[in-house]
Scaffold this motif. Structure first.
Motif, PDB file in Angstrom:
ATOM      1  N   GLU A   8      37.008  49.743  28.106  1.00  0.00           N
ATOM      2  CA  GLU A   8      36.941  50.705  29.197  1.00  0.00           C
ATOM      3  C   GLU A   8      35.996  51.607  28.998  1.00  0.00           C
ATOM      4  OE1 GLU A   8      39.940  53.830  28.190  1.00  0.00           O
ATOM      5  OE2 GLU A   8      40.804  52.605  26.822  1.00  0.00           O
ATOM      6  N   CYS A   9      34.896  51.239  28.103  1.00  0.00           N
ATOM      7  CA  CYS A   9      33.980  52.169  27.900  1.00  0.00           C
ATOM      8  C   CYS A   9      32.578  51.717  28.390  1.00  0.00           C
ATOM      9  CB  CYS A   9      33.789  52.339  26.396  1.00  0.00           C
ATOM     10  SG  CYS A   9      35.330  52.801  25.684  1.00  0.00           S
ATOM     11  N   THR A  10      32.243  50.374  28.701  1.00  0.00           N
ATOM     12  CA  THR A  10      31.390  49.820  29.259  1.00  0.00           C
ATOM     13  C   THR A  10      30.992  50.324  30.642  1.00  0.00           C
ATOM     14  OG1 THR A  10      31.383  47.868  27.676  1.00  0.00           O
ATOM     15  CG2 THR A  10      29.855  47.685  29.621  1.00  0.00           C
ATOM     16  N   PRO A  11      29.879  50.887  30.983  1.00  0.00           N
ATOM     17  CA  PRO A  11      29.640  51.264  32.399  1.00  0.00           C
ATOM     18  C   PRO A  11      29.361  49.996  33.391  1.00  0.00           C
ATOM     19  CG  PRO A  11      27.850  52.029  30.970  1.00  0.00           C
ATOM     20  CD  PRO A  11      28.888  51.508  30.009  1.00  0.00           C
ATOM     21  N   TYR A  12      29.646  49.968  34.373  1.00  0.00           N
ATOM     22  CA  TYR A  12      29.233  49.126  35.527  1.00  0.00           C
ATOM     23  C   TYR A  12      29.127  49.755  36.874  1.00  0.00           C
ATOM     24  CZ  TYR A  12      34.281  48.653  36.238  1.00  0.00           C
ATOM     25  OH  TYR A  12      35.637  49.098  36.540  1.00  0.00           O
ATOM     26  N   THR A  13      28.588  48.702  37.836  1.00  0.00           N
ATOM     27  CA  THR A  13      28.569  49.316  39.262  1.00  0.00           C
ATOM     28  C   THR A  13      29.004  48.123  40.085  1.00  0.00           C
ATOM     29  OG1 THR A  13      26.230  50.559  38.765  1.00  0.00           O
ATOM     30  CG2 THR A  13      26.711  49.546  40.938  1.00  0.00           C
ATOM     31  N   THR A 120      39.111  44.816  35.797  1.00  0.00           N
ATOM     32  CA  THR A 120      37.883  44.989  35.029  1.00  0.00           C
ATOM     33  C   THR A 120      37.624  46.238  34.433  1.00  0.00           C
ATOM     34  OG1 THR A 120      35.627  44.701  35.120  1.00  0.00           O
ATOM     35  CG2 THR A 120      36.603  45.500  37.171  1.00  0.00           C
ATOM     36  N   GLY A 121      37.660  46.268  32.969  1.00  0.00           N
ATOM     37  CA  GLY A 121      37.520  47.501  32.284  1.00  0.00           C
ATOM     38  C   GLY A 121      38.647  48.150  32.234  1.00  0.00           C
ATOM     39  N   ASN A 122      38.357  49.596  32.686  1.00  0.00           N
ATOM     40  CA  ASN A 122      39.685  50.418  32.905  1.00  0.00           C
ATOM     41  C   ASN A 122      39.946  50.610  34.447  1.00  0.00           C
ATOM     42  OD1 ASN A 122      37.170  51.747  33.727  1.00  0.00           O
ATOM     43  ND2 ASN A 122      37.866  53.730  32.677  1.00  0.00           N
ATOM     44  N   ALA A 123      39.688  49.699  35.327  1.00  0.00           N
ATOM     45  CA  ALA A 123      39.953  49.682  36.617  1.00  0.00           C
ATOM     46  C   ALA A 123      40.822  48.482  37.308  1.00  0.00           C
ATOM     47  CB  ALA A 123      38.786  49.973  37.675  1.00  0.00           C
ATOM     48  N   VAL A 124      41.702  48.781  38.208  1.00  0.00           N
ATOM     49  CA  VAL A 124      42.231  47.601  38.915  1.00  0.00           C
ATOM     50  C   VAL A 124      42.029  47.742  40.273  1.00  0.00           C
ATOM     51  CG1 VAL A 124      44.497  48.971  39.247  1.00  0.00           C
ATOM     52  CG2 VAL A 124      44.787  46.753  39.375  1.00  0.00           C
ATOM     53  N   PHE A 125      41.677  46.504  40.799  1.00  0.00           N
ATOM     54  CA  PHE A 125      41.291  46.299  42.327  1.00  0.00           C
ATOM     55  C   PHE A 125      42.210  45.407  43.018  1.00  0.00           C
ATOM     56  CE2 PHE A 125      37.573  47.246  39.701  1.00  0.00           C
ATOM     57  CZ  PHE A 125      36.807  48.131  40.283  1.00  0.00           C
ATOM     58  N   VAL A 126      42.713  45.886  44.153  1.00  0.00           N
ATOM     59  CA  VAL A 126      43.915  44.843  45.006  1.00  0.00           C
ATOM     60  C   VAL A 126      43.328  44.971  46.397  1.00  0.00           C
ATOM     61  CG1 VAL A 126      46.259  44.871  45.750  1.00  0.00           C
ATOM     62  CG2 VAL A 126      45.447  46.138  43.544  1.00  0.00           C
ATOM     63  N   LYS A 273      27.811  52.401  46.842  1.00  0.00           N
ATOM     64  CA  LYS A 273      27.634  52.080  45.748  1.00  0.00           C
ATOM     65  C   LYS A 273      28.558  52.876  44.831  1.00  0.00           C
ATOM     66  CE  LYS A 273      24.005  53.653  43.328  1.00  0.00           C
ATOM     67  NZ  LYS A 273      24.194  54.120  42.303  1.00  0.00           N
ATOM     68  N   ILE A 274      29.348  52.001  43.895  1.00  0.00           N
ATOM     69  CA  ILE A 274      30.277  52.812  42.951  1.00  0.00           C
ATOM     70  C   ILE A 274      29.735  52.563  41.554  1.00  0.00           C
ATOM     71  CG2 ILE A 274      32.837  53.357  42.297  1.00  0.00           C
ATOM     72  CD1 ILE A 274      32.248  54.024  45.113  1.00  0.00           C
ATOM     73  N   ASP A 275      29.810  53.796  40.780  1.00  0.00           N
ATOM     74  CA  ASP A 275      29.275  53.718  39.329  1.00  0.00           C
ATOM     75  C   ASP A 275      30.451  54.207  38.543  1.00  0.00           C
ATOM     76  OD1 ASP A 275      26.426  52.899  39.680  1.00  0.00           O
ATOM     77  OD2 ASP A 275      26.123  54.738  40.375  1.00  0.00           O
ATOM     78  N   ILE A 276      31.155  53.363  37.615  1.00  0.00           N
ATOM     79  CA  ILE A 276      32.171  53.828  36.766  1.00  0.00           C
ATOM     80  C   ILE A 276      31.831  53.701  35.306  1.00  0.00           C
ATOM     81  CG2 ILE A 276      34.388  52.876  35.901  1.00  0.00           C
ATOM     82  CD1 ILE A 276      35.116  52.030  38.449  1.00  0.00           C
ATOM     83  N   ASP A 277      31.643  54.795  34.795  1.00  0.00           N
ATOM     84  CA  ASP A 277      31.523  55.143  33.222  1.00  0.00           C
ATOM     85  C   ASP A 277      32.556  55.622  32.678  1.00  0.00           C
ATOM     86  OD1 ASP A 277      30.297  55.453  30.890  1.00  0.00           O
ATOM     87  OD2 ASP A 277      28.545  56.665  31.613  1.00  0.00           O
TER      88      ASP A 277
END
Length: 441
Positions: A8-13, A120-126, A273-277
């Protein structure tokens, strides 16, 4: 390409866009390649496509053209689509070309790829489907129940849902564009969005950009209930500007201000564009260089942005733990014994080992060369023996006079032949050592 992080700590876009279909029967829009490749410049991990990928999903040549126009973007970032009203056919489920082109997870209700989820990481996509269930009522209720189960069994900090036809959006006075709640999906779906506090909902269908919210659901009504804080509602986004004819000329007929909670509206081609950190989400909507009027760097600009930061209920799992002070390192129990050099070994062979007591810490021991010791004094000291016949440690004076012309060839005035032999042995060792050193150089 990169695989998704499992922590849950690795940032991604990631990128969200949609409605890249052609306005003719070619399949993909001629503007699609330029738009998707511009999005790749931000190195997204994956792309959410809100549907209407081709003009007619029942035509194999249109899918072929779309795959060609999307290369190499498809090899760079995973493409995670949702089915639009232009994408279905010729059959349903596995019989649809949409489901044959893409390899997607299957849901547990219909067993098809029409709608699915991934984490993916700390997010869920539906990805939901507004094409599989139409007409409202029980069918959307079944899909909503599946969504409820997915969000319950996959708790994540960030929750993103996407599909094709809007929940909320602006509409014109003459019904020239697609209205909100077109399939009667609002009552079933918004209840689950509110229950689990879904952060964002993306959809397309209308060819413009519009952000509404944060909002709470309002049953089957076309308009939601605006709220002040992100933690109290869901952000709803229309992103239908990835190629199909946009309304940038007449966008003022539809927005801004057309619907409750509408914040920003633009009729330009665009992507989000969404950046999750970990606990921070940064949102940016950008118009693209490729527009109806042509392609230019001046067309690309930011049209909307904000940041959401969620507090942790406990310790931040992404902070490195403080270093542990283990104190000074312990001294070794014994000191390593020194390795004698060749000169010391020669002296021990000639005079015996040094068995005397070690000098005190404050004793002054002069640094005197071996050759400077008076040979007569050594002879005199070596003559001192006890009854047992052992040799006492010589009493080395604190000061001594160094004889001139000393060294290996100096005469010591002694009649004892052992003393010159010892000095000759020492001299030989020194000469050998020097010769080896010169050879090494």
């Amino acid at each position: 390409f990169l695989t998704a992080p499992d922590d849950e700590c690795t940032p991604y876009t990631f990128i969200a866009l949609g409605d890249d279909r052609s306005d003719t029967n070619y399949g993909p829009n001629p503007r699609w390649n330029g738009i998707i490749m511009e999005a790749m410049e931000y190195f997204p991990l994956f792309v959410l496509n809100t549907g209407d990928i081709v003009r007619d999903g029942s035509k194999t040549d249109q899918w072929k053209h779309w795959l060609e126009a999307s290369d190499p973007a498809l090899a760079f970032a995973a493409h995670m689509p949702t089915i639009g009203n232009h994408d279905d056919g010729p059959g349903d489920g596995d019989g649809a070309y949409y489901n044959q082109v893409f390899n997607l997870p299957r849901n547990t209700v219909t067993g098809t790829e029409d709608y699915y989820f991934f984490t993916t990481g700390n997010a869920v996509f539906v990805s939901l489907s507004t094409e599989t269930f139409k007409g409202g009522g029980v069918p959307f209720g079944e899909q909503a129940a599946w969504l409820d189960t997915v969000l319950t069994e996959n708790p994540r900090m960030w929750k993103i849902v996407y599909f094709h036809k809007p929940i909320y959006c602006s509409e014109d006075w003459f019904s020239l564009v697609h209205p909100p709640n077109e399939e009667g999906q609002n009552a079933a779906l918004t209840a689950i969005f509110d229950k689990h506090h879904v952060d964002m909902v993306f959809y397309g269908h209308n060819h413009w950009y519009e952000r509404l919210g944060p909002m709470k659901g309002n049953g089957n009504d076309k308009e939601g209930i605006p709220v002040d804080k992100f933690e109290d509602g869901t952000v709803y986004v229309v992103t239908g500007g990835a190629g199909a004819l946009t309304f940038n000329v007449t966008v003022n007929l539809f927005c801004p201000g057309g619907a409750k909670g509408s914040k920003v509206c633009s009729g330009d081609h665009h992507f989000v564009k969404i950046d999750i950190d970990h606990n921070k989400l940064t949102y940016t909507a950008r118009t693209t260089r490729t527009q109806l009027t042509g392609t230019s760097d001046s067309n690309a600009k930011e049209i909307d942005s904000f940041t959401i930061v969620k507090p942790y209920t406990g310790p931040d799992p992404c902070l490195a733990p403080p270093p542990v002070d283990s104190g000074p390192e312990p001294m070794p129990d014994t000191q390593p014994e020194p390795v004698p050099d060749a000169a010391e070994e020669a002296m021990q062979d000639a005079f015996g080992p040094d068995e005397g007591p070690a000098p005190a810490d404050d004793a002054v021991v002069p640094d005197v060369p071996v050759a400077a010791i008076d040979a007569a004094e050594i002879e005199d000291q070596s003559a001192k023996t006890d009854i047992a016949g052992t040799v006492n440690q010589p009493d080395i004076p604190t000061t001594m006079d160094t004889k001139t012309g000393g060294g290996c060839l100096a005469s010591n005035g002694s009649s004892d032949p052992k003393i010159p032999l010892a000095f000759l042995a020492l001299c030989l060792v020194v000469l050998v050592s020097r010769r080896r050193s010169e050879s090494a150089d």
